[in-house]
Design a protein around this motif. Structure first.
Motif, PDB file in Angstrom:
ATOM      1  N   TYR A  41      50.776  63.763  96.230  1.00  0.00           N
ATOM      2  CA  TYR A  41      51.554  65.006  96.283  1.00  0.00           C
ATOM      3  C   TYR A  41      50.807  66.171  96.923  1.00  0.00           C
ATOM      4  O   TYR A  41      51.070  67.321  96.629  1.00  0.00           O
ATOM      5  CB  TYR A  41      52.070  65.385  94.893  1.00  0.00           C
ATOM      6  N   THR A  42      49.875  65.859  97.804  1.00  0.00           N
ATOM      7  CA  THR A  42      49.095  66.923  98.453  1.00  0.00           C
ATOM      8  C   THR A  42      49.639  67.290  99.825  1.00  0.00           C
ATOM      9  O   THR A  42      49.198  68.273 100.415  1.00  0.00           O
ATOM     10  CB  THR A  42      47.624  66.502  98.604  1.00  0.00           C
ATOM     11  N   GLY A  43      50.543  66.506 100.345  1.00  0.00           N
ATOM     12  CA  GLY A  43      51.095  66.796 101.668  1.00  0.00           C
ATOM     13  C   GLY A  43      52.243  65.872 101.996  1.00  0.00           C
ATOM     14  O   GLY A  43      52.569  64.959 101.237  1.00  0.00           O
ATOM     15  N   CYS A  44      52.846  66.117 103.124  1.00  0.00           N
ATOM     16  CA  CYS A  44      53.973  65.327 103.606  1.00  0.00           C
ATOM     17  C   CYS A  44      53.477  64.245 104.566  1.00  0.00           C
ATOM     18  O   CYS A  44      52.451  64.408 105.217  1.00  0.00           O
ATOM     19  CB  CYS A  44      54.971  66.220 104.334  1.00  0.00           C
ATOM     20  N   ASP A  45      54.220  63.177 104.659  1.00  0.00           N
ATOM     21  CA  ASP A  45      53.886  62.091 105.567  1.00  0.00           C
ATOM     22  C   ASP A  45      54.328  62.486 106.980  1.00  0.00           C
ATOM     23  O   ASP A  45      55.525  62.602 107.244  1.00  0.00           O
ATOM     24  CB  ASP A  45      54.597  60.819 105.126  1.00  0.00           C
ATOM     25  N   PRO A  46      53.385  62.711 107.899  1.00  0.00           N
ATOM     26  CA  PRO A  46      53.752  63.171 109.237  1.00  0.00           C
ATOM     27  C   PRO A  46      54.551  62.147 110.036  1.00  0.00           C
ATOM     28  O   PRO A  46      55.401  62.518 110.846  1.00  0.00           O
ATOM     29  CB  PRO A  46      52.407  63.469 109.910  1.00  0.00           C
ATOM     30  N   LEU A  47      54.324  60.871 109.807  1.00  0.00           N
ATOM     31  CA  LEU A  47      55.068  59.845 110.539  1.00  0.00           C
ATOM     32  C   LEU A  47      56.545  59.851 110.134  1.00  0.00           C
ATOM     33  O   LEU A  47      57.430  59.766 110.983  1.00  0.00           O
ATOM     34  CB  LEU A  47      54.447  58.470 110.310  1.00  0.00           C
ATOM     35  N   ALA A  48      56.805  59.953 108.838  1.00  0.00           N
ATOM     36  CA  ALA A  48      58.193  60.015 108.369  1.00  0.00           C
ATOM     37  C   ALA A  48      58.868  61.286 108.872  1.00  0.00           C
ATOM     38  O   ALA A  48      60.047  61.263 109.262  1.00  0.00           O
ATOM     39  CB  ALA A  48      58.240  59.941 106.850  1.00  0.00           C
ATOM     40  N   ASN A  49      58.145  62.394 108.883  1.00  0.00           N
ATOM     41  CA  ASN A  49      58.723  63.637 109.405  1.00  0.00           C
ATOM     42  C   ASN A  49      58.982  63.541 110.906  1.00  0.00           C
ATOM     43  O   ASN A  49      59.977  64.074 111.403  1.00  0.00           O
ATOM     44  CB  ASN A  49      57.823  64.827 109.090  1.00  0.00           C
ATOM     45  N   ALA A  50      58.116  62.851 111.624  1.00  0.00           N
ATOM     46  CA  ALA A  50      58.330  62.657 113.062  1.00  0.00           C
ATOM     47  C   ALA A  50      59.575  61.810 113.292  1.00  0.00           C
ATOM     48  O   ALA A  50      60.342  62.057 114.240  1.00  0.00           O
ATOM     49  CB  ALA A  50      57.108  62.005 113.703  1.00  0.00           C
ATOM     50  N   GLY A  51      59.790  60.824 112.446  1.00  0.00           N
ATOM     51  CA  GLY A  51      60.998  60.003 112.542  1.00  0.00           C
ATOM     52  C   GLY A  51      62.255  60.825 112.331  1.00  0.00           C
ATOM     53  O   GLY A  51      63.248  60.669 113.048  1.00  0.00           O
ATOM     54  N   ALA A  52      62.217  61.719 111.346  1.00  0.00           N
ATOM     55  CA  ALA A  52      63.370  62.601 111.099  1.00  0.00           C
ATOM     56  C   ALA A  52      63.592  63.528 112.286  1.00  0.00           C
ATOM     57  O   ALA A  52      64.737  63.757 112.702  1.00  0.00           O
ATOM     58  CB  ALA A  52      63.155  63.408 109.814  1.00  0.00           C
ATOM     59  N   ALA A  53      62.524  64.052 112.854  1.00  0.00           N
ATOM     60  CA  ALA A  53      62.643  64.944 114.016  1.00  0.00           C
ATOM     61  C   ALA A  53      63.228  64.197 115.209  1.00  0.00           C
ATOM     62  O   ALA A  53      64.087  64.729 115.936  1.00  0.00           O
ATOM     63  CB  ALA A  53      61.279  65.538 114.376  1.00  0.00           C
ATOM     64  N   GLN A  54      62.781  62.965 115.415  1.00  0.00           N
ATOM     65  CA  GLN A  54      63.314  62.160 116.516  1.00  0.00           C
ATOM     66  C   GLN A  54      64.794  61.873 116.302  1.00  0.00           C
ATOM     67  O   GLN A  54      65.600  61.971 117.226  1.00  0.00           O
ATOM     68  CB  GLN A  54      62.523  60.861 116.629  1.00  0.00           C
ATOM     69  N   HIS A  55      65.169  61.525 115.089  1.00  0.00           N
ATOM     70  CA  HIS A  55      66.576  61.288 114.761  1.00  0.00           C
ATOM     71  C   HIS A  55      67.404  62.547 115.022  1.00  0.00           C
ATOM     72  O   HIS A  55      68.479  62.474 115.626  1.00  0.00           O
ATOM     73  CB  HIS A  55      66.709  60.875 113.288  1.00  0.00           C
ATOM     74  N   ASN A  56      66.910  63.688 114.572  1.00  0.00           N
ATOM     75  CA  ASN A  56      67.660  64.937 114.727  1.00  0.00           C
ATOM     76  C   ASN A  56      67.832  65.312 116.200  1.00  0.00           C
ATOM     77  O   ASN A  56      68.888  65.804 116.599  1.00  0.00           O
ATOM     78  CB  ASN A  56      66.983  66.062 113.945  1.00  0.00           C
ATOM     79  N   ALA A  57      66.821  65.072 117.004  1.00  0.00           N
ATOM     80  CA  ALA A  57      66.931  65.350 118.442  1.00  0.00           C
ATOM     81  C   ALA A  57      67.967  64.433 119.083  1.00  0.00           C
ATOM     82  O   ALA A  57      68.803  64.881 119.888  1.00  0.00           O
ATOM     83  CB  ALA A  57      65.573  65.185 119.119  1.00  0.00           C
ATOM     84  N   ALA A  58      67.940  63.158 118.729  1.00  0.00           N
ATOM     85  CA  ALA A  58      68.926  62.215 119.270  1.00  0.00           C
ATOM     86  C   ALA A  58      70.326  62.583 118.801  1.00  0.00           C
ATOM     87  O   ALA A  58      71.294  62.497 119.568  1.00  0.00           O
ATOM     88  CB  ALA A  58      68.570  60.792 118.844  1.00  0.00           C
ATOM     89  N   LEU A  59      70.445  63.020 117.567  1.00  0.00           N
ATOM     90  CA  LEU A  59      71.748  63.430 117.037  1.00  0.00           C
ATOM     91  C   LEU A  59      72.302  64.633 117.800  1.00  0.00           C
ATOM     92  O   LEU A  59      73.480  64.657 118.168  1.00  0.00           O
ATOM     93  CB  LEU A  59      71.629  63.745 115.543  1.00  0.00           C
TER      94      LEU A  59
END
Length: 134
Positions: A41-59
């Protein structure tokens, strides 16, 4: 996934005659307890966040191609407010005047990584912890 979503949105518009459809993007997936637990619980997973960003851009691209005048499809952006709240370092301090001591830690947590909140064993004993002020 976005290709299939594009097809289903097209069907809603063309075959079902929907005139208004609200489509949500993804929140910062790497900041959910499933991912933050692995980082204690010290930070967010950057790979999962990158996946969400990629999905949002494609959307966004799909919606622009399907509906260039924004008349049928409305994008409801859930990513921006969640990111502003979850990734704001001021919310992760231990100050008593903060509403949440940590935005990355869940209030209800299973004892086991594959367990779930509310789980009980065969004797009815809780298999999870609950924060002091849920």
């Amino acid at each position: 996934m976005v290709r299939e979503l594009r097809e289903q949105l097209r069907r809603l518009r063309d075959e079902a005659g929907m005139r208004r459809v609200v489509v949500t993007n993804l929140h910062p997936m790497g900041c959910t307890p499933t991912f933050t637990r692995l980082l204690n619980y010290t930070g967010c997973d950057p790979l999962a966040n990158a996946g969400a960003a990629q999905h949002n851009a494609a959307l966004r691209s799909v919606l622009a191609a399907l509906d260039p005048n924004n008349r049928t499809f409305l994008l409801l952006d859930v990513h921006t407010p969640f990111a502003a709240f979850l990734l704001n370092d001021d919310n992760n301090g231990d100050s008593d005047n903060k509403k949440f001591k940590s935005t990355l830690r869940p209030c209800c947590e299973s004892f086991r990584p594959d367990g779930y909140c509310g789980e009980e064993d065969e004797n009815g004993t809780r298999q999870y912890t609950l924060c002091d002020d849920p």
